[in-house]
Design a protein around this motif. Structure first.
Motif, PDB file in Angstrom:
ATOM      1  N   GLU A  96      51.422  23.189 -58.075  1.00 42.19           N
ATOM      2  CA  GLU A  96      51.920  22.595 -56.840  1.00 42.19           C
ATOM      3  C   GLU A  96      53.439  22.524 -56.880  1.00 42.19           C
ATOM      4  N   SER A  97      53.975  22.111 -58.025  1.00 41.52           N
ATOM      5  CA  SER A  97      55.417  21.972 -58.140  1.00 41.52           C
ATOM      6  C   SER A  97      56.109  23.329 -58.015  1.00 41.52           C
ATOM      7  N   LEU A  98      55.470  24.361 -58.537  1.00 42.36           N
ATOM      8  CA  LEU A  98      56.044  25.711 -58.402  1.00 42.36           C
ATOM      9  C   LEU A  98      56.045  26.136 -56.940  1.00 42.36           C
ATOM     10  N   ALA A  99      54.956  25.824 -56.254  1.00 39.53           N
ATOM     11  CA  ALA A  99      54.870  26.176 -54.834  1.00 39.53           C
ATOM     12  C   ALA A  99      55.927  25.404 -54.051  1.00 39.53           C
ATOM     13  N   LEU A 100      56.113  24.138 -54.403  1.00 44.53           N
ATOM     14  CA  LEU A 100      57.129  23.313 -53.732  1.00 44.53           C
ATOM     15  C   LEU A 100      58.511  23.896 -53.957  1.00 44.53           C
ATOM     16  N   PHE A 101      58.747  24.325 -55.193  1.00 45.28           N
ATOM     17  CA  PHE A 101      60.053  24.902 -55.535  1.00 45.28           C
ATOM     18  C   PHE A 101      60.332  26.133 -54.664  1.00 45.28           C
ATOM     19  N   ASP A 102      59.332  26.996 -54.564  1.00 47.57           N
ATOM     20  CA  ASP A 102      59.474  28.196 -53.723  1.00 47.57           C
ATOM     21  C   ASP A 102      59.789  27.814 -52.285  1.00 47.57           C
ATOM     22  N   GLU A 103      58.997  26.857 -51.783  1.00 46.37           N
ATOM     23  CA  GLU A 103      59.177  26.446 -50.396  1.00 46.37           C
ATOM     24  C   GLU A 103      60.559  25.812 -50.206  1.00 46.37           C
ATOM     25  N   GLY A 104      60.952  24.995 -51.175  1.00 45.95           N
ATOM     26  CA  GLY A 104      62.240  24.300 -51.083  1.00 45.95           C
ATOM     27  C   GLY A 104      63.410  25.263 -51.057  1.00 45.95           C
ATOM     28  N   THR A 105      63.415  26.232 -51.946  1.00 45.87           N
ATOM     29  CA  THR A 105      64.547  27.169 -51.976  1.00 45.87           C
ATOM     30  C   THR A 105      64.561  28.020 -50.707  1.00 45.87           C
ATOM     31  N   ALA A 106      63.354  28.363 -50.220  1.00 50.19           N
ATOM     32  CA  ALA A 106      63.290  29.139 -48.973  1.00 50.19           C
ATOM     33  C   ALA A 106      63.854  28.317 -47.813  1.00 50.19           C
ATOM     34  N   LEU A 107      63.525  27.032 -47.784  1.00 47.53           N
ATOM     35  CA  LEU A 107      64.013  26.161 -46.706  1.00 47.53           C
ATOM     36  C   LEU A 107      65.530  26.010 -46.768  1.00 47.53           C
ATOM     37  N   ALA A 108      66.044  25.801 -47.983  1.00 49.61           N
ATOM     38  CA  ALA A 108      67.491  25.637 -48.134  1.00 49.61           C
ATOM     39  C   ALA A 108      68.205  26.881 -47.615  1.00 49.61           C
ATOM     40  N   ALA A 109      67.650  28.051 -47.955  1.00 46.51           N
ATOM     41  CA  ALA A 109      68.257  29.309 -47.504  1.00 46.51           C
ATOM     42  C   ALA A 109      68.158  29.435 -45.989  1.00 46.51           C
ATOM     43  N   SER A 110      67.005  29.072 -45.455  1.00 50.46           N
ATOM     44  CA  SER A 110      66.791  29.188 -44.011  1.00 50.46           C
ATOM     45  C   SER A 110      67.740  28.270 -43.237  1.00 50.46           C
ATOM     46  N   CYS A 111      67.928  27.047 -43.745  1.00 53.42           N
ATOM     47  CA  CYS A 111      68.841  26.096 -43.081  1.00 53.42           C
ATOM     48  C   CYS A 111      70.280  26.620 -43.103  1.00 53.42           C
ATOM     49  N   ALA A 112      70.690  27.107 -44.270  1.00 51.86           N
ATOM     50  CA  ALA A 112      72.054  27.617 -44.390  1.00 51.86           C
ATOM     51  C   ALA A 112      72.244  28.806 -43.443  1.00 51.86           C
ATOM     52  N   LYS A 113      71.193  29.629 -43.332  1.00 52.95           N
ATOM     53  CA  LYS A 113      71.274  30.806 -42.475  1.00 52.95           C
ATOM     54  C   LYS A 113      71.409  30.373 -41.014  1.00 52.95           C
ATOM     55  N   LEU A 114      70.624  29.354 -40.636  1.00 51.59           N
ATOM     56  CA  LEU A 114      70.706  28.853 -39.263  1.00 51.59           C
ATOM     57  C   LEU A 114      72.133  28.409 -38.943  1.00 51.59           C
ATOM     58  N   LEU A 115      72.743  27.714 -39.889  1.00 48.34           N
ATOM     59  CA  LEU A 115      74.121  27.257 -39.675  1.00 48.34           C
ATOM     60  C   LEU A 115      75.078  28.442 -39.593  1.00 48.34           C
ATOM     61  N   ASP A 116      74.870  29.418 -40.492  1.00 51.07           N
ATOM     62  CA  ASP A 116      75.746  30.591 -40.514  1.00 51.07           C
ATOM     63  C   ASP A 116      75.711  31.337 -39.189  1.00 51.07           C
ATOM     64  N   GLU A 117      74.480  31.467 -38.666  1.00 51.01           N
ATOM     65  CA  GLU A 117      74.310  32.330 -37.494  1.00 51.01           C
ATOM     66  C   GLU A 117      74.491  31.605 -36.176  1.00 51.01           C
ATOM     67  N   ALA A 118      74.561  30.257 -36.257  1.00 54.79           N
ATOM     68  CA  ALA A 118      74.613  29.490 -35.018  1.00 54.79           C
ATOM     69  C   ALA A 118      75.886  29.770 -34.241  1.00 54.79           C
ATOM     70  N   GLU A 119      75.709  29.994 -32.960  1.00 55.25           N
ATOM     71  CA  GLU A 119      76.849  30.174 -32.092  1.00 55.25           C
ATOM     72  C   GLU A 119      76.569  29.273 -30.906  1.00 55.25           C
TER      73      GLU A 119
END
Lengths: 399, 86
Positions: free
Chosen positions: B34-57
Motif C-alpha cells: 500500500e505504501s509503495l502504491a501511495l508513493f507512486d500516486e504521491g509523486t505522480a500528483l506532485a508532478a501533475s500539480c507542478a505541471k498544472l502551474l507550469d502550463e497555466a495561463e
C-alpha cells in the motif's frame, strides 16, 4: 379717506408677494436644530428649525427629500437652504427648503454612520454570517470598472500569483448615480449564475464622494445576500466603506484583494517540492525498516534450526522412499515366483495332460458321462481324445 | 503502472490528496504494498500539480448578460480597454 378692508386671503397674498419680491429671501442658508420632524404619506417632510430664542417652520418637498443622503433626526444640527415665503392657507411664513445638510460634519459622514448603525443593528456585519474564502478558487468574478487601474492591478497580481484561476469580469460603473444599482445588480447576477466561486468588488482610490457607491445600502444588501464569498476592495488603505463591513473579507486595496483571493504559486511550488521530499523520505524509511525487520528475522536461530530440521526430514523422506522402492521390488518378485509355481501345478492337473496320456472323456448334453446309466443306448456322446473328438452313438451299455 | 487514468481532479483536489498521502506515509503503518502504491500516486500528483502551474495561463473574460439572461463570455482585451479610456 376710508381705510381699505382686506380679506384674509388678500392680505396673505399681499405679504407673500412682498416676501417673494425680496431678493435676499429667495436663496438663503439658515442654521438651526431640527425638531418636530415629520414625514407625511405624501413624501413631503415638515419640521421646525430652532435656536435658543426662536423657531422657524420648514417644508422639504418630496423631490428634494429624496435627494437627502442622510436621515434627518430631531436634535440634529443642520444648515437648511431655501427661500422664505408664506403658506396662504395658514397665514404662516416658512422656509421652503431646497436642501438640508448636517452642520459641522459632512452629510456623507452622517449618512455613513447612520447606514452603518442601521445595518449593524440588522446583523449585516455579523461575523457568524461571514463565509470562508475558497483556498484555491477556480473562477473569480470581478465586479468593477473595466477601465480603471484597479482591474489591471488585480489582473496583474492574479496572473503572477495563481494563473490557474479563471477571471470573469463584470464591468460596471463605480461612481455616479447609476453605480450603486449596477454594482448591486452585477453582484446579484454573479451570485445567481454562480459565475465564480469568489466575487471581488471594488474600485481604486478617490474622494469619499467617488467611493460613495460602496456605501450604498443596495450594494450592502446585495453583498449580504450572496451565497458566494465576497471580497470588498475599495480605495486605499485608510478608506473604509459599508461594503467592507458586509463583505466576507475586506481588502485594503484592489491589489490586496488579489493577494487575499488566491494562493501564491511560489509557495505552492515550494510546498509541492516539500511534499515530494517528505514522501521520498517516508518511503525510504519505510523500506529500510522492512529490510531491517526481514534481516532480523532471517538471523534468528529458530529460523535456521527450522531450516535444518526441514533438511533432516527431507533426507529421512528420501531414505524411506528408497526403502519402499526396494521393498516393493522384492515383494513383486516373490509373488511372481509363487504365481509360476501355481501355474505349473495347475498345468500338471490339467485334464488335457491326462488325455495326452491316452485317456478319453465322454460327455453328452448332461455333462461328463461317468456311468453307463448316463448314456442310454441310441443316445449321442462326444468322446474327447488327446487329439480331436469322436462323435459316437451308444450301442449298448453295461454295468 | 497499469491503467493510470487521465487526471480529472481539480488542482485543489490533487493537493488535498497529496497532503493526505504524505501524512499517511509519514505515519508509516499499513502494508508495504500500500505504501509503495501511495508513493507512486504521491509523486505522480506532485508532478501533475507542478505541471498544472507550469502550463497555466490565466484566462480572462468579460461577462455579458445574454438574451435569455444567462451569462455570455466575451474576450477581454486589457490593452484595448486601457487605451479606450485614456
Amino acid at each position: 379717506m376710508e381705510r381699505p378692508i382686506y380679506q384674509v386671503s388678500q392680505l396673505n397674498e399681499y405679504v407673500r408677494s412682498l416676501l417673494d419680491g425680496t431678493a435676499a429671501l429667495q436663496d438663503l442658508l439658515v442654521r438651526g436644530e431640527l425638531s418636530n420632524y415629520k414625514v407625511y404619506p405624501s413624501g413631503h417632510h415638515y419640521f421646525t428649525l430652532k435656536d435658543r430664542e426662536g423657531a422657524l417652520r420648514c417644508v422639504l418637498f418630496k423631490s428634494q427629500a429624496q435627494r437627502l443622503r442622510f436621515q434627518p433626526e430631531n436634535g440634529m444640527k443642520v444648515i437648511a437652504r431655501g427661500r422664505v415665503s408664506v403658506f396662504p392657507r395658514d397665514g404662516a411664513y416658512q422656509l421652503y427648503c431646497a436642501g438640508l445638510s448636517p452642520d459641522g460634519v459632512g452629510e456623507l459622514a452622517v449618512a455613513f454612520e447612520q447606514l452603518k448603525a442601521k445595518l449593524a443593528a440588522e446583523g449585516l456585519f455579523d461575523p457568524a454570517h461571514k463565509k470562508p474564502l475558497p483556498p484555491y478558487p477556480q473562477t473569480i468574478a470581478i465586479v468593477t470598472s473595466s477601465a480603471g487601474a484597479a482591474v489591471h492591478d488585480m489582473l496583474r497580481i492574479l496572473r503572477r500569483r495563481y494563473p490557474l484561476a479563471k477571471v470573469v469580469l463584470l464591468p460596471v460603473r463605480v461612481q455616479g448615480k447609476e453605480a450603486p444599482a449596477e454594482i448591486a445588480g452585477a453582484i446579484r447576477y454573479a451570485d445567481r449564475w454562480k459565475v465564480g466561486d469568489l466575487i471581488i468588488t471594488g474600485r481604486g482610490g478617490g474622494s469619499m464622494e467617488d467611493l460613495w457607491a460602496f456605501n450604498d445600502e443596495r450594494v450592502a444588501r446585495a453583498i449580504y445576500a450572496c451565497e458566494t464569498p465576497v471580497i470588498s476592495a475599495v480605495g486605499h488603505e485608510p478608506d473604509v466603506t459599508i461594503s467592507d463591513f458586509v463583505a466576507d473579507a475586506r481588502a485594503s486595496t484592489p491589489s490586496n484583494a488579489a493577494e487575499i483571493a488566491v494562493p501564491d504559486q511560489t509557495e505552492l511550488r515550494r510546498w509541492l517540492r516539500d511534499a515530494e521530499a517528505r514522501a521520498v523520505r517516508a518511503e525510504e524509511a519505510r523500506l529500510a525498516l522492512c529490510r531491517r525487520r526481514l534481516n532480523e528475522l532471517t538471523d534468528r536461530r529458530v529460523l535456521r534450526d527450522q531450516m535444518a530440521l526441514v533438511q533432516d526430514r527431507r533426507m529421512l523422506l528420501e531414505h524411506l522412499c528408497q526403502r519402499l522402492g526396494d521393498l516393493s521390488g522384492r515383494c513383486v518378485g516373490e509373488k511372481r515366483r509363487a504365481l509360476g509355481a501355481l501355474a505349473a501345478s495347475l498345468d500338471a492337473m490339467s485334464p488335457l495332460k491326462v488325455l495326452g496320456r491316452g485317456y478319453a472323456v465322454a460327455r453328452n448334453e448332461q455333462g461328463i458321462v461317468k456311468s453307463y446309466q448316463d448314456a442310454p443306448a441310441g443316445s449321442r456322446v462326444e468322446v474327447l481324445l488327446g487329439e480331436g473328438v469322436l462323435e459316437c452313438v451308444v450301442e449298448k451299455g453295461r454295468p | 503502472m497499469a491503467g493510470r487514468k487521465k487526471e480529472t481532479r481539480t488542482f485543489e483536489q490533487q493537493l488535498a490528496r497529496l497532503e493526505e498521502i504524505v501524512a499517511r506515509m509519514e505515519k508509516g503503518d499499513g502494508e508495504l504494498a500500500e505504501s509503495l502504491a501511495l508513493f507512486d500516486e504521491g509523486t505522480a500528483l506532485a508532478a501533475s500539480c507542478a505541471k498544472l502551474l507550469d502550463e497555466a495561463e490565466q484566462k480572462v473574460v468579460r461577462l455579458m448578460k445574454g438574451g435569455d439572461g444567462a451569462p455570455v463570455e466575451l474576450p477581454f482585451d486589457e490593452e484595448q480597454e486601457a487605451d479606450e479610456h485614456e
